[in-house]
Motif scaffolding. Structure first.
Motif, short mmCIF file in Angstrom:
data_model
loop_
_atom_site.label_atom_id
_atom_site.label_comp_id
_atom_site.label_asym_id
_atom_site.label_seq_id
_atom_site.Cartn_x
_atom_site.Cartn_y
_atom_site.Cartn_z
N SER A 181 0.82 -1.21 0.00
CA SER A 181 0.00 0.00 0.00
C SER A 181 0.86 1.26 0.00
O SER A 181 2.05 1.25 -0.33
CB SER A 181 -0.91 -0.04 1.23
N VAL A 182 0.25 2.37 0.40
CA VAL A 182 0.93 3.66 0.59
C VAL A 182 1.02 3.89 2.10
O VAL A 182 0.04 3.68 2.82
CB VAL A 182 0.17 4.80 -0.10
N TYR A 183 2.19 4.35 2.56
CA TYR A 183 2.44 4.43 4.00
C TYR A 183 2.87 5.83 4.42
O TYR A 183 3.57 6.53 3.67
CB TYR A 183 3.52 3.41 4.39
N ASP A 184 2.47 6.20 5.61
CA ASP A 184 2.87 7.49 6.18
C ASP A 184 4.28 7.43 6.74
O ASP A 184 4.97 8.45 6.83
CB ASP A 184 1.89 7.90 7.28
N LEU A 185 4.69 6.24 7.12
CA LEU A 185 6.05 6.05 7.64
C LEU A 185 6.59 4.73 7.14
O LEU A 185 5.95 3.68 7.29
CB LEU A 185 6.06 6.06 9.17
N ILE A 186 7.74 4.78 6.51
CA ILE A 186 8.49 3.57 6.13
C ILE A 186 9.73 3.55 7.01
O ILE A 186 10.52 4.50 7.03
CB ILE A 186 8.89 3.59 4.64
N VAL A 187 9.90 2.48 7.75
CA VAL A 187 11.01 2.38 8.69
C VAL A 187 11.75 1.07 8.45
O VAL A 187 11.14 0.06 8.07
CB VAL A 187 10.51 2.48 10.16
N ASN A 232 6.28 5.30 -5.19
CA ASN A 232 4.83 5.10 -5.31
C ASN A 232 4.15 4.69 -4.00
O ASN A 232 2.93 4.53 -3.97
CB ASN A 232 4.53 4.03 -6.37
N HIS A 233 4.93 4.54 -2.94
CA HIS A 233 4.37 3.97 -1.72
C HIS A 233 4.58 4.82 -0.47
O HIS A 233 4.22 4.40 0.62
CB HIS A 233 4.94 2.56 -1.49
N LEU A 234 5.16 6.00 -0.62
CA LEU A 234 5.30 6.92 0.51
C LEU A 234 4.29 8.04 0.36
O LEU A 234 4.20 8.68 -0.69
CB LEU A 234 6.72 7.51 0.56
N ALA A 235 3.51 8.25 1.43
CA ALA A 235 2.51 9.32 1.41
C ALA A 235 3.19 10.67 1.19
O ALA A 235 4.38 10.85 1.50
CB ALA A 235 1.73 9.33 2.72
N LYS A 236 2.43 11.63 0.68
CA LYS A 236 2.99 12.93 0.30
C LYS A 236 3.76 13.59 1.43
O LYS A 236 4.84 14.14 1.24
CB LYS A 236 1.87 13.86 -0.18
N LYS A 237 3.21 13.54 2.64
CA LYS A 237 3.88 14.15 3.79
C LYS A 237 4.51 13.09 4.70
O LYS A 237 4.77 13.34 5.87
CB LYS A 237 2.89 15.00 4.58
N GLY A 238 4.74 11.94 4.12
CA GLY A 238 5.32 10.84 4.90
C GLY A 238 6.81 10.96 5.11
O GLY A 238 7.47 11.84 4.54
N LYS A 239 7.34 10.07 5.92
CA LYS A 239 8.78 10.04 6.20
C LYS A 239 9.32 8.62 6.07
O LYS A 239 8.58 7.64 6.25
CB LYS A 239 9.09 10.58 7.59
N ILE A 240 10.61 8.56 5.78
CA ILE A 240 11.36 7.30 5.80
C ILE A 240 12.39 7.42 6.91
O ILE A 240 13.09 8.44 6.99
CB ILE A 240 12.07 7.04 4.45
N MET A 241 12.48 6.42 7.77
CA MET A 241 13.46 6.43 8.86
C MET A 241 14.27 5.14 8.80
O MET A 241 13.71 4.05 8.85
CB MET A 241 12.77 6.58 10.21
N LEU A 242 15.58 5.31 8.69
CA LEU A 242 16.45 4.17 8.44
C LEU A 242 17.64 4.13 9.39
O LEU A 242 18.21 5.17 9.72
CB LEU A 242 16.99 4.23 7.01
#
Length: 282
Positions: A181-187, A232-242
């Motif tokens: 899906s589309v996610y607000d946070l990808i970690v 294609n899977h990060l929400a517009k105002k989402g974040k990625i934390m790695l």
């Protein structure tokens, strides 16, 4: 022998291969899980005699520790973000620096409207379970390629009374991405150690290589796949934390900035560059 005498034997022997602080901490883990007694309880109960079978068990554990087997694998559990997690050699032992990543995630989600989360390479499940436990209404998903690791993660979700949507997926295969899906946070705390890097024996000989190593000629393989996925899977105002290799943080950050992401490199408590906080340019 008394509890206190065995405790001292542990500390003296372990100091041959660990620092004094580590030797004490390891001893505490074993005694708390085997005798259900803390370091402070030993002040009161230390003169109590240990029966022969329990003494032999403690000595056998000490021999395993002297071979640098991690105490968490011996006792079968590890604490992370104030929660207790089952650990086997199918999963990495949760580490304090990953707790700092979880703190960043929770802080973001508390103020963000969307709370749909994806953890890539979940292992023991410590990241998504900790997030779910601390964020009311979070919709949390977790990917893992290893069936054995996924089994451990599911046990931990049940143990900690949380609901996480676990999926067995090989994230490196981009053909699997459309089903997500589309996610607000990808970690993620993905594998990032070059397979030629020399690690301490307690890590190299006991922790799962699948969760640790990447090919030396493709050390950014997971981060590049995350970039492709996020398009294609990060929400517009989402974040990625790695979580990242402490010696490769700037190089990893550059992969994202070249794709028009804003990146903050964060240091952990040891002042090592360990985390990336990534968002789209608004």
């Amino acid at each position: 022998m008394t509890i206190k005498e065995i405790q001292q034997k542990y500390i003296i022997n372990l100091q041959d291969i660990y620092s004094s602080g580590e030797a004490n901490a390891i001893t505490d883990i074993i005694f708390e899980n085997t005798l259900q007694i803390s370091r402070w309880d030993i002040v009161i109960k230390g003169s109590n005699t240990v029966d022969e079978s329990l003494k032999n068990k403690l000595y056998n554990i000490l021999e395993r520790l002297l071979q640098k087997e991690p105490p968490q694998y011996i006792v079968g559990n590890s604490w992370f973000y104030n929660l207790n997690f089952v650990v086997t050699n199918a999963v990495l032992i949760p580490r304090p620096e990953t707790e700092e990543l979880v703190l960043e995630a929770i802080t973001f989600l508390k103020t963000n409207d969307g709370k749909k989360v994806l953890d890539i390479g979940t292992g023991s499940g410590c990241i998504p379970i900790s997030i779910k436990k601390n964020i009311e209404g979070a919709d949390v998903y977790a990917l893992e390629v290893s069936n054995d690791a996924l089994g451990v993660a599911k046990v931990n979700a049940e143990l900690n009374k949380t609901t996480v949507n676990f999926l067995q997926i090989d994230f490196l295969e981009e053909k699997n991405h459309p089903q997500l899906s589309v996610y607000d946070l990808i970690v993620s705390n993905p594998p990032y150690i070059p397979n030629t890097e020399v690690l301490d024996k307690n890590v190299h000989n006991y922790e799962p290589h699948l969760a640790l190593f990447v090919p030396e000629n493709d050390v950014f393989i997971f981060y590049n796949k995350i970039i492709a996925f996020a398009e294609n899977h990060l929400a517009k105002k989402g974040k990625i934390m790695l979580e990242v290799h402490e010696n490769l943080a700037k190089e990893t950050a550059r992969l994202f900035t070249e794709k028009d992401y804003e990146v903050i490199i964060k240091k952990d408590m040891q002042q090592k560059e360990r985390m990336l906080i990534i968002s789209r340019y608004q």
